[in-house]
Write an enzyme that holds these catalytic residues in place. Sequence first.
Site, short mmCIF file in Angstrom:
data_model
loop_
_atom_site.label_atom_id
_atom_site.label_comp_id
_atom_site.label_asym_id
_atom_site.label_seq_id
_atom_site.Cartn_x
_atom_site.Cartn_y
_atom_site.Cartn_z
N ASP A 56 0.83 -1.19 0.00
CA ASP A 56 0.00 0.00 0.00
C ASP A 56 0.87 1.25 0.00
O ASP A 56 1.92 1.29 0.64
CB ASP A 56 -0.89 -0.03 1.24
N GLU A 100 0.70 -0.56 -5.09
CA GLU A 100 -0.43 0.36 -5.09
C GLU A 100 0.12 1.74 -5.45
O GLU A 100 0.67 2.44 -4.61
CB GLU A 100 -1.11 0.34 -3.71
N ASP A 151 -11.33 1.11 -1.00
CA ASP A 151 -11.45 2.52 -0.62
C ASP A 151 -12.49 3.27 -1.44
O ASP A 151 -12.78 4.44 -1.15
CB ASP A 151 -10.11 3.24 -0.77
#
Length: 349
Positions: free
Chosen positions: A178, A225, A278
Amino acid sequence: AAGRLSGTDPAFCAFCTAERDWLDDYALFMALKEENGHESWLCWPRPLRLREPAALAEAGARLAGRVFYWKAVQYLFFGQWQALKAYAAQKGVQIIGDIPIYVSADSSDVWASPELFQLDGEGRPTEVAGCPPDAFAADGQVWGNPLYNWEAHAAGGYAWWLRRLGHAGRVYDLVRIDHFRGLESYFVIPAGQASAAGGHWRKGPGMDFIEAVKAALPGLGIIAEDLGYLTEEVRALRLASGFAGMKVLQFAFDRREPGDYLPHNYRRNSVVYTGTHDNIPTAAWQAQADPEDVAAARAYMAAAEQDLTPAFIRTALSSVCDTAIIPMQDWLGLGAGARMNTPSRLSGN
């Protein structure tokens, strides 16, 4: 079940030996957290907060039963997890593990290795993580995580990170890092600020770190990501890394999004999502997005049906990306009430 497990059980002892790099600190941390009413470790007595050897030895002896309990919980869960992972493998299902780039301030990671983070002499963060203001958040986001002391990590050959990623490679089939862009440059916010507006960018470890990971863990499959505010330097780092990047169709049709996520620009070595954890479900995106964005999506995908969710799914599956991931909410056509996560909101997700 933990109460019936013997501390001399061979499999348990083997687990404790194999995982001691994190398990010993974690189990003592949890036992101390219990003893201190689950307060943050920053509120513990100073000798324990600053890990004075005599205080740690005394606590380990005093709390030996609870230390064993927390080790046993991990041992039993790991057994259950490996059984689940094996079952998934039999069915041809791979598991992607999500590795946040940062860790919580109130964690055994920071307590056990304060020299690897940007902390003051009392263990408190001097600067914290977040992201700058943009079209989606006028004040930016203050995540509050302590930032890494990358110089210390580099001096140690990135050993802490290699242990972390190596462990992830044992419990997952693929690992998604991430906030990959934080490896090129990361956003720095002075501790205590309510807004990210006063922050600034600072260079991260870049290819030095990535080359260390690839040398030590050559078989680890990584997804980067690479969403959000990207620069040419971030794009170059992701390409040089060889890691798969991410594409999100909801962003492709959002005029506020500066990145170019339209499918005709996708590369094979990418993972395309209709939306991630998200994002709102696609049905909710269609209901809430600017009508011009919805019309652009309809025209681009030549979608005749009123509900655009099937067109999003078709577009993702037919793109050149090696991998497409469709959230269950979109397969089921669910709306805003089924949203998984709202970024920067700590509860109610």
